[in-house]
Motif scaffolding. Structure first.
Motif, PDB file in Angstrom:
ATOM      1  N   ARG A  47       2.944  17.657  -7.961  1.00 56.92           N
ATOM      2  CA  ARG A  47       3.866  17.301  -6.876  1.00 56.92           C
ATOM      3  C   ARG A  47       3.405  17.917  -5.554  1.00 56.92           C
ATOM      4  O   ARG A  47       3.337  17.239  -4.533  1.00 56.92           O
ATOM      5  CB  ARG A  47       5.285  17.769  -7.220  1.00 56.92           C
ATOM      6  N   VAL A  48       3.049  19.192  -5.568  1.00 57.57           N
ATOM      7  CA  VAL A  48       2.624  19.883  -4.351  1.00 57.57           C
ATOM      8  C   VAL A  48       1.323  19.288  -3.815  1.00 57.57           C
ATOM      9  O   VAL A  48       1.216  18.961  -2.625  1.00 57.57           O
ATOM     10  CB  VAL A  48       2.456  21.399  -4.619  1.00 57.57           C
ATOM     11  N   VAL A  49       0.337  19.126  -4.684  1.00 52.89           N
ATOM     12  CA  VAL A  49      -0.972  18.646  -4.251  1.00 52.89           C
ATOM     13  C   VAL A  49      -0.904  17.204  -3.748  1.00 52.89           C
ATOM     14  O   VAL A  49      -1.470  16.877  -2.705  1.00 52.89           O
ATOM     15  CB  VAL A  49      -2.008  18.805  -5.387  1.00 52.89           C
ATOM     16  N   VAL A  50      -0.222  16.342  -4.461  1.00 54.60           N
ATOM     17  CA  VAL A  50      -0.145  14.933  -4.053  1.00 54.60           C
ATOM     18  C   VAL A  50       0.630  14.797  -2.745  1.00 54.60           C
ATOM     19  O   VAL A  50       0.200  14.071  -1.835  1.00 54.60           O
ATOM     20  CB  VAL A  50       0.458  14.065  -5.176  1.00 54.60           C
ATOM     21  N   ASN A  51       1.751  15.499  -2.616  1.00 52.36           N
ATOM     22  CA  ASN A  51       2.498  15.441  -1.349  1.00 52.36           C
ATOM     23  C   ASN A  51       1.641  15.932  -0.185  1.00 52.36           C
ATOM     24  O   ASN A  51       1.662  15.344   0.898  1.00 52.36           O
ATOM     25  CB  ASN A  51       3.796  16.240  -1.434  1.00 52.36           C
ATOM     26  N   HIS A  52       0.867  16.989  -0.395  1.00 55.36           N
ATOM     27  CA  HIS A  52      -0.009  17.487   0.667  1.00 55.36           C
ATOM     28  C   HIS A  52      -1.087  16.451   0.998  1.00 55.36           C
ATOM     29  O   HIS A  52      -1.368  16.183   2.173  1.00 55.36           O
ATOM     30  CB  HIS A  52      -0.656  18.813   0.267  1.00 55.36           C
ATOM     31  N   PHE A  53      -1.689  15.862  -0.033  1.00 55.03           N
ATOM     32  CA  PHE A  53      -2.714  14.840   0.190  1.00 55.03           C
ATOM     33  C   PHE A  53      -2.172  13.704   1.046  1.00 55.03           C
ATOM     34  O   PHE A  53      -2.846  13.223   1.958  1.00 55.03           O
ATOM     35  CB  PHE A  53      -3.230  14.317  -1.162  1.00 55.03           C
ATOM     36  N   TRP A  54      -0.946  13.289   0.757  1.00 53.87           N
ATOM     37  CA  TRP A  54      -0.359  12.186   1.511  1.00 53.87           C
ATOM     38  C   TRP A  54      -0.176  12.509   2.988  1.00 53.87           C
ATOM     39  O   TRP A  54      -0.138  11.605   3.819  1.00 53.87           O
ATOM     40  CB  TRP A  54       0.952  11.746   0.880  1.00 53.87           C
ATOM     41  N   THR A  55      -0.072  13.793   3.355  1.00 50.00           N
ATOM     42  CA  THR A  55       0.036  14.148   4.774  1.00 50.00           C
ATOM     43  C   THR A  55      -1.305  14.005   5.483  1.00 50.00           C
ATOM     44  O   THR A  55      -1.352  13.974   6.702  1.00 50.00           O
ATOM     45  CB  THR A  55       0.548  15.587   4.975  1.00 50.00           C
ATOM     46  N   MET A  56      -2.386  13.915   4.707  1.00 47.38           N
ATOM     47  CA  MET A  56      -3.728  13.868   5.282  1.00 47.38           C
ATOM     48  C   MET A  56      -4.221  12.443   5.524  1.00 47.38           C
ATOM     49  O   MET A  56      -5.314  12.246   6.071  1.00 47.38           O
ATOM     50  CB  MET A  56      -4.697  14.595   4.348  1.00 47.38           C
ATOM     51  N   ILE A  57      -3.431  11.456   5.112  1.00 47.20           N
ATOM     52  CA  ILE A  57      -3.813  10.054   5.286  1.00 47.20           C
ATOM     53  C   ILE A  57      -2.613   9.268   5.800  1.00 47.20           C
ATOM     54  O   ILE A  57      -1.473   9.740   5.723  1.00 47.20           O
ATOM     55  CB  ILE A  57      -4.308   9.419   3.967  1.00 47.20           C
ATOM     56  N   GLY A  58      -2.883   8.079   6.297  1.00 48.28           N
ATOM     57  CA  GLY A  58      -1.801   7.173   6.678  1.00 48.28           C
ATOM     58  C   GLY A  58      -1.286   6.491   5.418  1.00 48.28           C
ATOM     59  O   GLY A  58      -0.475   7.029   4.682  1.00 48.28           O
ATOM     60  N   ARG A  59      -1.841   5.343   5.135  1.00 46.89           N
ATOM     61  CA  ARG A  59      -1.451   4.591   3.930  1.00 46.89           C
ATOM     62  C   ARG A  59      -2.639   4.475   2.998  1.00 46.89           C
ATOM     63  O   ARG A  59      -3.771   4.746   3.384  1.00 46.89           O
ATOM     64  CB  ARG A  59      -0.977   3.196   4.320  1.00 46.89           C
ATOM     65  N   LEU A  60      -2.362   4.032   1.781  1.00 40.83           N
ATOM     66  CA  LEU A  60      -3.427   3.709   0.853  1.00 40.83           C
ATOM     67  C   LEU A  60      -2.993   2.556  -0.025  1.00 40.83           C
ATOM     68  O   LEU A  60      -1.802   2.275  -0.172  1.00 40.83           O
ATOM     69  CB  LEU A  60      -3.838   4.909   0.005  1.00 40.83           C
ATOM     70  N   ARG A  61      -4.000   1.877  -0.577  1.00 39.00           N
ATOM     71  CA  ARG A  61      -3.727   0.743  -1.467  1.00 39.00           C
ATOM     72  C   ARG A  61      -4.856   0.656  -2.482  1.00 39.00           C
ATOM     73  O   ARG A  61      -6.033   0.605  -2.112  1.00 39.00           O
ATOM     74  CB  ARG A  61      -3.634  -0.553  -0.679  1.00 39.00           C
ATOM     75  N   HIS A  62      -4.467   0.626  -3.754  1.00 39.85           N
ATOM     76  CA  HIS A  62      -5.419   0.442  -4.841  1.00 39.85           C
ATOM     77  C   HIS A  62      -5.590  -1.052  -5.107  1.00 39.85           C
ATOM     78  O   HIS A  62      -4.621  -1.716  -5.468  1.00 39.85           O
ATOM     79  CB  HIS A  62      -4.925   1.134  -6.112  1.00 39.85           C
ATOM     80  N   ASN A  63      -6.779  -1.567  -4.894  1.00 44.43           N
ATOM     81  CA  ASN A  63      -7.100  -2.960  -5.192  1.00 44.43           C
ATOM     82  C   ASN A  63      -7.812  -2.960  -6.546  1.00 44.43           C
ATOM     83  O   ASN A  63      -9.033  -2.827  -6.616  1.00 44.43           O
ATOM     84  CB  ASN A  63      -7.978  -3.545  -4.089  1.00 44.43           C
ATOM     85  N   ILE A  64      -7.036  -3.070  -7.604  1.00 45.89           N
ATOM     86  CA  ILE A  64      -7.545  -2.924  -8.961  1.00 45.89           C
ATOM     87  C   ILE A  64      -8.182  -4.229  -9.410  1.00 45.89           C
ATOM     88  O   ILE A  64      -7.586  -5.291  -9.311  1.00 45.89           O
ATOM     89  CB  ILE A  64      -6.409  -2.492  -9.907  1.00 45.89           C
ATOM     90  N   TRP A  65      -9.395  -4.124  -9.903  1.00 49.24           N
ATOM     91  CA  TRP A  65     -10.098  -5.323 -10.332  1.00 49.24           C
ATOM     92  C   TRP A  65     -10.469  -5.304 -11.806  1.00 49.24           C
ATOM     93  O   TRP A  65     -10.883  -6.322 -12.355  1.00 49.24           O
ATOM     94  CB  TRP A  65     -11.307  -5.600  -9.452  1.00 49.24           C
ATOM     95  N   ARG A  66     -10.314  -4.162 -12.480  1.00 53.66           N
ATOM     96  CA  ARG A  66     -10.567  -4.150 -13.924  1.00 53.66           C
ATOM     97  C   ARG A  66      -9.769  -3.023 -14.570  1.00 53.66           C
ATOM     98  O   ARG A  66      -9.691  -1.923 -14.042  1.00 53.66           O
ATOM     99  CB  ARG A  66     -12.036  -3.955 -14.229  1.00 53.66           C
ATOM    100  N   LEU A  67      -9.174  -3.331 -15.712  1.00 57.32           N
ATOM    101  CA  LEU A  67      -8.478  -2.350 -16.534  1.00 57.32           C
ATOM    102  C   LEU A  67      -8.954  -2.558 -17.968  1.00 57.32           C
ATOM    103  O   LEU A  67      -8.923  -3.673 -18.477  1.00 57.32           O
ATOM    104  CB  LEU A  67      -6.962  -2.545 -16.448  1.00 57.32           C
ATOM    105  N   THR A  68      -9.429  -1.476 -18.568  1.00 57.22           N
ATOM    106  CA  THR A  68      -9.928  -1.530 -19.939  1.00 57.22           C
ATOM    107  C   THR A  68      -9.225  -0.453 -20.741  1.00 57.22           C
ATOM    108  O   THR A  68      -9.135   0.694 -20.305  1.00 57.22           O
ATOM    109  CB  THR A  68     -11.451  -1.290 -19.982  1.00 57.22           C
ATOM    110  N   GLU A  69      -8.733  -0.826 -21.911  1.00 61.73           N
ATOM    111  CA  GLU A  69      -8.016   0.122 -22.761  1.00 61.73           C
ATOM    112  C   GLU A  69      -8.830   0.347 -24.033  1.00 61.73           C
ATOM    113  O   GLU A  69      -9.352  -0.596 -24.627  1.00 61.73           O
ATOM    114  CB  GLU A  69      -6.643  -0.446 -23.104  1.00 61.73           C
ATOM    115  N   ALA A  70      -8.957   1.617 -24.440  1.00 60.07           N
ATOM    116  CA  ALA A  70      -9.682   1.978 -25.660  1.00 60.07           C
ATOM    117  C   ALA A  70      -8.946   3.137 -26.319  1.00 60.07           C
ATOM    118  O   ALA A  70      -9.138   4.307 -25.945  1.00 60.07           O
ATOM    119  CB  ALA A  70     -11.117   2.363 -25.340  1.00 60.07           C
ATOM    120  N   GLY A  71      -8.069   2.818 -27.243  1.00 60.21           N
ATOM    121  CA  GLY A  71      -7.284   3.864 -27.910  1.00 60.21           C
ATOM    122  C   GLY A  71      -6.375   4.565 -26.928  1.00 60.21           C
ATOM    123  O   GLY A  71      -5.604   3.923 -26.217  1.00 60.21           O
ATOM    124  N   GLU A  72      -6.490   5.887 -26.845  1.00 65.91           N
ATOM    125  CA  GLU A  72      -5.636   6.649 -25.935  1.00 65.91           C
ATOM    126  C   GLU A  72      -6.180   6.694 -24.505  1.00 65.91           C
ATOM    127  O   GLU A  72      -5.589   7.309 -23.630  1.00 65.91           O
ATOM    128  CB  GLU A  72      -5.454   8.087 -26.457  1.00 65.91           C
TER     129      GLU A  72
END
Length: 141
Positions: A47-72
């Motif tokens: 929570r602390v690290v992610v909230n701090h990271f968000w103060t260092m950038i404006g916005r972000l967006r993940h453009n996901i193009w592949r998801l692969t699942e293998a067990g866990e």
């Protein structure tokens, strides 16, 4: 097109800067390694690290193009758009390796190079970070 998968909510929560939505998907002993940074262990540190990271950038967006699942394990490949504090948008390729425990994330490793996201932006002879601090009323040496 990537089929919908429950783990994609993690990325949607991050893109919304929804800290509770992100933290609620983690186990209590969650371990997160983000790029070359030291590991973040547990929900409180995340929570602390992610909230701090968000103060260092404006916005972000993940453009996901592949998801692969293998067990866990789930592998998510994306191009991440970061809006820097100077307004410039930088796109960074990324691969997340996620280990799950049920429908919770117990370990994440995000492989990416954010050098361009945090590269110094020169304004005259000042770095962007110094200019930002001055605008916030913080003395810069």
């Amino acid at each position: 097109m990537v089929p919908d998968h429950w783990v994609l909510e993690r990325f949607r929560a991050v893109d919304r800067k929804d800290i509770d939505g992100f933290i609620d998907m983690l186990t209590d002993d969650h371990r997160f390694v983000f790029g070359a940074r030291p590991p973040v262990i547990g929900k409180d540190d995340a929570r602390v690290v992610v909230n701090h990271f968000w103060t260092m950038i404006g916005r972000l967006r993940h453009n996901i193009w592949r998801l692969t699942e293998a067990g866990e394990f789930i592998f998510v490949e994306a191009n991440v758009d970061y809006e820097r504090l100077d307004g410039k948008v930088v796109t960074v390729p990324c691969c997340d390796v996620i280990r799950t425990r049920g429908r919770l994330l117990c370990e994440q490793r995000a492989y990416l190079d954010q050098a361009e996201v945090f590269a110094e932006v020169v304004e005259g002879n000042r770095r962007w970070g110094d200019a930002q601090a001055e605008m916030a009323g913080v003395a810069v040496a």
